[in-house]
Design a protein around this motif. Structure first.
Motif, short mmCIF file in Angstrom:
data_model
loop_
_atom_site.label_atom_id
_atom_site.label_comp_id
_atom_site.label_asym_id
_atom_site.label_seq_id
_atom_site.Cartn_x
_atom_site.Cartn_y
_atom_site.Cartn_z
N GLY A 99 12.70 -11.76 -4.96
CA GLY A 99 13.91 -11.88 -5.76
C GLY A 99 14.29 -13.30 -6.08
N ALA A 100 13.40 -14.25 -5.72
CA ALA A 100 13.66 -15.66 -6.05
C ALA A 100 13.29 -15.93 -7.50
CB ALA A 100 12.85 -16.55 -5.10
N SER A 101 13.75 -17.06 -8.02
CA SER A 101 13.34 -17.51 -9.35
C SER A 101 12.05 -18.28 -9.21
CB SER A 101 14.40 -18.41 -9.97
OG SER A 101 15.65 -17.76 -10.04
N GLY B 283 11.35 -19.39 5.33
CA GLY B 283 12.75 -19.75 5.12
C GLY B 283 13.18 -19.72 3.67
N VAL B 284 12.42 -19.02 2.82
CA VAL B 284 12.77 -18.91 1.40
C VAL B 284 13.65 -17.67 1.21
CG1 VAL B 284 11.85 -18.72 -0.95
CG2 VAL B 284 10.56 -19.98 0.80
N HIS B 285 14.64 -17.80 0.32
CA HIS B 285 15.60 -16.72 0.12
C HIS B 285 15.68 -16.34 -1.36
CE1 HIS B 285 16.91 -18.84 3.82
NE2 HIS B 285 17.08 -17.61 4.25
N ILE C 248 14.71 -21.44 -6.00
CA ILE C 248 13.94 -21.67 -7.23
C ILE C 248 12.58 -22.22 -6.81
CG2 ILE C 248 13.82 -22.92 -9.42
CD1 ILE C 248 16.90 -23.05 -9.38
N ILE C 249 11.53 -21.43 -7.00
CA ILE C 249 10.20 -21.77 -6.50
C ILE C 249 9.38 -22.44 -7.59
CG2 ILE C 249 8.06 -20.85 -5.51
CD1 ILE C 249 9.74 -18.60 -4.28
N HIS C 250 9.00 -23.69 -7.35
CA HIS C 250 8.16 -24.46 -8.27
C HIS C 250 6.71 -24.20 -7.85
CE1 HIS C 250 7.44 -28.03 -10.92
NE2 HIS C 250 6.32 -28.05 -10.22
N ASN C 251 6.02 -23.34 -8.61
CA ASN C 251 4.69 -22.88 -8.22
C ASN C 251 3.62 -23.71 -8.93
OD1 ASN C 251 2.56 -21.41 -7.22
ND2 ASN C 251 2.87 -19.65 -8.57
N ALA C 252 3.03 -24.66 -8.19
CA ALA C 252 2.02 -25.54 -8.76
C ALA C 252 0.60 -25.17 -8.32
CB ALA C 252 2.31 -27.00 -8.39
N TYR C 253 0.43 -23.96 -7.76
CA TYR C 253 -0.93 -23.45 -7.56
C TYR C 253 -1.50 -23.05 -8.92
CZ TYR C 253 -0.45 -23.10 -2.46
OH TYR C 253 -0.29 -23.39 -1.12
N GLY C 254 -2.82 -23.14 -9.05
CA GLY C 254 -3.46 -22.84 -10.32
C GLY C 254 -3.39 -21.37 -10.69
N TYR C 255 -3.07 -21.09 -11.93
CA TYR C 255 -3.11 -19.73 -12.45
C TYR C 255 -4.48 -19.49 -13.09
CZ TYR C 255 1.94 -19.00 -11.91
OH TYR C 255 3.21 -18.81 -11.40
#
Length: 435
Positions: free
Chosen positions: A153-155, A123-125, A129-136
């Motif tokens: 195309g999301a932020s 359901g993401v469009h 604005i995606i807060h990505n807290a998985y480890g890099y």
């Protein structure tokens, strides 16, 4: 319905299987020609070139296991020359040498595409604005989600793990609408937000995409209540690709769609290796059919699940995996009883006043296995009179005994006692492995 690539996500079963067979035949020929491990493995199994005539022939091929990757460390299973490898990831290697995976440019493009599909299914469009807290880093989670978000195309906010107070501030100030992290870390965030006086109901989050560790339906309910969002289960593993191998659709939330135009799933009996029929629970085996860098044939994931091909209300035609109950190599055998930590979690989460933080301590005394379950209770309950706590302990012990058939001792501890993790939660201490 929300699709990223409707043509492939809704392929009729007959067309999907025809595509799988074509890609499987090409992959088998490729690894036979370019990977000595597979050439030798196939020879021992009597597999000759061109012998894959149908998808049923897949079960004739030998399994690949994690130890094969470690024995081939670092690049022995790569099917592409290093000149074509543009990315290298690896597991943590906490129980031995890490498993190393390589990606060609095409592999990265496919990974990005499948993560974009996964986000859309959740359901993401484009405007999110995606807060990505998985480890890099070497871990595949952070960059996998990042590239998928950009493909959609999301932020994307590349937060990675750690610095939880700052995570809360950024979500609040930046107007994050999607959260990606492990389920246990999301609950840690909920605690941190409460301490900072931040109410998740005032944030803009509408969906959380959680994976990298088994979690129960009860924990889903806890997360949704505390973070005020829709919690979606995502599945992946670095050996196969990373996150985005399978995901729940937001419409149904009844199993995780595995992207079958790139992966062929099987369920086997972990003891015998026998392929099990649809609906039976066993170990998930995956064959990659588009990977260039490190294709894997019948890779034993050790994850316990089941498979269904029943049509889904979302319109996607890809098979669905049931929620993972754990890993075959994480299964605890206590006095002859098979126990998964997630089974105990499900029992704990149904009991009012119990917090979603627990630790299982297994030991051996007088040649008998013992199990202690430490679990946090909320402050109000912990400050209650001793007989109330004793009654709760006995109730939990009885429910575990009745449902799982294993005797345990339950120790209720005050809030914040059990160590928190910014990645995968540590749920088990098995002292039998030490002594």
């Amino acid at each position: 319905m929300s699709y990223h690539n409707e043509e492939f996500e809704t392929l009729p079963r007959q067309a999907l299987e025809a595509l799988q067979l074509k890609r499987l035949q090409a992959t088998v020929a490729r690894v036979q020609a370019s990977v000595p491990f597979y050439r030798q493995s196939f020879e021992r199994a009597g597999i000759i070139s061109g012998c894959i005539k149908s998808l049923d022939d897949l079960r004739r091929l030998p399994f690949t296991v994690k130890q094969d990757m470690r024995d081939s460390y670092p690049y022995g299973l790569f099917a592409a020359p290093m000149d074509d490898i543009v990315r290298i990831h690896a597991s943590s290697g906490t129980t031995g040498k890490p498993t190393v995976v390589g990606y060609t440019r095409k592999d990265i493009e496919i990974w990005s595409e499948l993560m974009a599909r996964s986000f859309a299914a959740a359901g993401v469009h484009k405007g999110d604005i995606i807060h990505n807290a998985y480890g890099y880093g070497l871990f595949t989670g952070g960059l996998g989600a990042h590239y998928g978000a950009e493909r959609l195309g999301a932020s994307v906010i590349p937060m990675s793990g750690g610095n939880t107070k700052k995570q809360i501030m950024i979500m609040k100030d930046f107007g994050s609408t999607v959260l990606t992290c492990t389920p246990s870390y999301s609950l840690f965030m909920a605690e941190a937000a409460r301490e900072e006086g931040v109410d998740f109901r005032q944030l803009k989050l509408h969906v959380g995409i959680f994976g990298a560790e088994p979690w129960s339906e009860s924990m889903r309910a806890e997360i949704e209540q505390k973070l005020n969002l829709c919690a979606i289960d995502i599945y992946g593993l670095s050996e196969i690709m990373g996150p985005g191998v399978a995901i729940e659709c937001r419409e149904a939330k009844k199993g995780l769609h595995i992207w079958e135009d790139h992966f062929i799933p099987e369920i086997i009996n972990p003891e015998t290796g026998e392929v099990l029929p649809e609906g039976e629970r066993g170990e998930l085996v995956i064959t990659t059919i588009t990977k260039e860098g490190i294709p894997l044939i019948r890779y034993r994931t050790r994850d316990i699940t089941s498979l269904t091909y029943e049509p889904c209300s979302c319109g996607r035609t890809h098979a669905r995996l049931s929620r993972m109950t754990g890993r075959s190599d994480d299964m605890l055998i206590i006095r002859g009883v098979n126990v998964f930590p997630s089974q105990i979690e499900s029992i704990l989460m149904r009991i009012e006043g119990v917090e979603p933080h627990y630790l299982l301590i297994i030991d051996r005394k007088d040649n008998l296995d013992t199990l202690e379950v430490q679990v946090e209770v909320d402050e109000q309950l912990f400050s209650d009179e001793i007989k109330v706590l004793q009654a709760l302990s006995h109730r939990i012990e009885k429910e575990i005994k009745d449902l799982l058939g294993v005797t345990c001792k339950v120790r209720l501890v005050e809030p914040q006692t059990i160590a928190r993790s910014e990645g995968k939660a540590k749920r088990v201490i098995d002292n039998r492995l030490i002594s």
